[in-house]
Design a protein around this motif. Structure first.
Motif, PDB file in Angstrom:
ATOM      1  N   UNK A  54      40.805 -21.643 -85.123  1.00 12.28           N
ATOM      2  CA  UNK A  54      41.612 -21.831 -84.089  1.00 12.28           C
ATOM      3  C   UNK A  54      42.719 -20.717 -83.966  1.00 12.28           C
ATOM      4  N   UNK A  55      43.123 -20.104 -85.033  1.00 15.67           N
ATOM      5  CA  UNK A  55      44.182 -19.239 -85.065  1.00 15.67           C
ATOM      6  C   UNK A  55      43.846 -17.755 -84.935  1.00 15.67           C
ATOM      7  N   UNK A  56      42.429 -17.803 -84.848  1.00 17.99           N
ATOM      8  CA  UNK A  56      41.946 -16.302 -84.703  1.00 17.99           C
ATOM      9  C   UNK A  56      41.624 -15.479 -85.889  1.00 17.99           C
ATOM     10  N   UNK A  83      39.130 -17.222 -78.333  1.00 21.79           N
ATOM     11  CA  UNK A  83      39.983 -18.172 -79.025  1.00 21.79           C
ATOM     12  C   UNK A  83      41.524 -18.014 -78.396  1.00 21.79           C
ATOM     13  N   UNK A  84      41.888 -16.659 -78.350  1.00 20.08           N
ATOM     14  CA  UNK A  84      43.284 -16.455 -77.847  1.00 20.08           C
ATOM     15  C   UNK A  84      43.515 -17.015 -76.464  1.00 20.08           C
ATOM     16  N   UNK A  85      42.354 -16.594 -75.721  1.00 19.08           N
ATOM     17  CA  UNK A  85      42.633 -17.127 -74.160  1.00 19.08           C
ATOM     18  C   UNK A  85      41.614 -18.420 -73.816  1.00 19.08           C
ATOM     19  N   UNK A  86      41.176 -19.010 -74.794  1.00 24.61           N
ATOM     20  CA  UNK A  86      40.216 -20.330 -74.468  1.00 24.61           C
ATOM     21  C   UNK A  86      39.287 -19.867 -73.484  1.00 24.61           C
ATOM     22  N   UNK A  87      38.850 -18.755 -73.390  1.00 23.00           N
ATOM     23  CA  UNK A  87      37.641 -18.548 -72.461  1.00 23.00           C
ATOM     24  C   UNK A  87      36.888 -17.526 -72.753  1.00 23.00           C
ATOM     25  N   UNK A 108      47.490  -8.116 -74.103  1.00 29.04           N
ATOM     26  CA  UNK A 108      47.194  -7.985 -75.411  1.00 29.04           C
ATOM     27  C   UNK A 108      45.862  -8.809 -75.772  1.00 29.04           C
ATOM     28  N   UNK A 109      44.970  -8.264 -76.475  1.00 27.81           N
ATOM     29  CA  UNK A 109      44.012  -9.185 -77.224  1.00 27.81           C
ATOM     30  C   UNK A 109      43.155  -9.580 -76.363  1.00 27.81           C
TER      31      UNK A 109
ATOM     32  N   UNK C  57      51.047 -18.076 -85.749  1.00 28.71           N
ATOM     33  CA  UNK C  57      51.559 -17.610 -84.527  1.00 28.71           C
ATOM     34  C   UNK C  57      52.922 -18.460 -83.917  1.00 28.71           C
TER      35      UNK C  57
ATOM     36  N   UNK D  68      47.526 -21.697 -74.937  1.00 27.70           N
ATOM     37  CA  UNK D  68      46.628 -20.802 -75.718  1.00 27.70           C
ATOM     38  C   UNK D  68      47.262 -19.825 -76.464  1.00 27.70           C
ATOM     39  N   UNK D  69      46.969 -19.393 -77.739  1.00 27.84           N
ATOM     40  CA  UNK D  69      47.824 -18.439 -78.456  1.00 27.84           C
ATOM     41  C   UNK D  69      48.019 -17.245 -78.108  1.00 27.84           C
ATOM     42  N   UNK D  70      46.773 -16.693 -77.220  1.00 29.01           N
ATOM     43  CA  UNK D  70      47.031 -15.534 -76.634  1.00 29.01           C
ATOM     44  C   UNK D  70      48.407 -15.135 -75.608  1.00 29.01           C
TER      45      UNK D  70
END
Lengths: 150, 150, 150, 150
Positions: A54-56, A83-87, A108-109, C57, D68-70
């Motif tokens: 969950x932290x990438x 995982x960063x954008x939950x989609x 970014x990302x 993060x 979201x972490x992104x």
């Protein structure tokens, strides 16, 4: 005694569920990977399969024989975006195919190519899967097979 | 007889001059990983196990439960150093412990901490293993167990 | 009824604790930051206070007036090292002051200057704090004050 | 009277031309953040709020729970674009939605997604705010609420 038990019944879950989140174990990651790989093999496709937490961060990565080396970073980038954008990266792909979609490239990302899927447990994000090696649509099919194996 | 000689003439060069190099398959990587993991479990150590090909690219990575996330990059960095310089990271560690050893830190991709080992086949480098998660000496023991599993 | 309650008593915790981990909320991060800032102000020190989650993060960052801009990245780097390696950056500092200590500089994300501390809950890492702005020893004092505020 | 006028004559230019620029203090940043957060909470939106100074460096960052972490990097990237180019990222978004708009993606540090706003004082840029977490239009609404709190 009964009252005490009821008290325990009422109190325990509150303590237990207080500010915790589920996570993927290596056993989960391997089960997801196996499901994705089984689909890939059934279709005769060779891919890289990356599972992130969950932290990438990588839990596991598997590159099948003969896959282009570019796919190693691509699979991880797709999974990171997911995982960063939950989609799904497919959502970004669809936006990028529309008018002005190139703006996604300035985030970014964010990755705008199918093949990255977030993995949820009870509505909470626990990680992601990223696939690269065949066409993006095929990568997406394998990613879905992986998530179903969770 | 004539026909046979012609056949030999046609076949031999193909075998003799065929410019190939040995390489690690995903099956090899998984066997090496399993050997490393078996040793880690026997010792009660949790680690990240990274296997790279001869170009320094990931074939597989496995993070056991509970390992610090810093070990994901460290295991890969150790393995990269091992295959980039065709030597154990322990060799760099020993140099770095000597006078002026910090100069090694100025070499791109060099890692001076035990736990990265190159993997050879018939004297040709085919990849490397990188371990991180416990002490560097313990990481080195697991890396050796992995190479022995090849 | 009694049996049912006992069953609940026995079952619930198993479900509740099954593969979950604690985490820092923004409320936690702000309480930690406030404790660190109170100490900094009491000493007349101006610093950057960074709080990271268990994936490294940012949850929050606060830069007091007049702090050198270099400290923004330094505070985050210290905090990242602390959560990536589950240890104080002071431990790496001590190793780096010893013979051959420069080898730590070859480990990705390792920072060898005091001021970064991991934050644990029930033995599980939940994040970290990173301080930069004054001397590394003073940064460390503020970081400790922050962790105590958790 | 004459003496007083001479004194004014001598003093005024010093005050008037004294080469200074306004800047955001941490108190300003926190007031802006609080205004943005109040709007976000009123709408039931969870976001990251980043405040940068006139050099594009973080003064403060706050990530509300569950974002979201992104969005941590995205909020900072939007704010950076806003202060680097002294304009709202919405302006770049509009250009990117037009013909040939993808050229904006080739400009270092430009972000073409709404949610980043420059902050001015007396016509001089003093910093910026970047919001990420909900839709870009919603991010923009929160950013505006933040600037109004300045």
């Amino acid at each position: 005694m009964k009252k005490l038990l009821i008290l325990v019944f009422l109190t325990l879950p509150m303590i237990a569920f207080a500010q915790t989140k589920p996570y993927l174990s290596i056993a989960d990651a391997e089960r997801i990977t196996a499901a994705a790989e089984a689909k890939a093999k059934a279709e005769g496709w060779n891919v890289v399969i990356a599972i992130l937490d969950d932290g990438g961060h990588l839990i596991s990565l598997k590159r099948m024989d003969g896959v282009q080396i570019g796919s190693i970073d691509v699979a991880q980038a797709k999974a990171k975006s997911a995982v960063y954008f939950k989609r799904s990266t497919k959502i970004f792909e669809d936006v990028m195919k529309g008018e002005g979609g190139s703006r996604i490239a300035t985030l970014p990302n964010a990755v705008g190519v199918e093949g990255g899927l977030p993995i949820f447990k009870d509505g909470i994000i626990v990680g992601s899967i990223g696939i690269s090696g065949v066409t993006s649509a095929q990568d997406g099919i394998i990613a879905e097979a992986g998530v179903k194996g969770y």
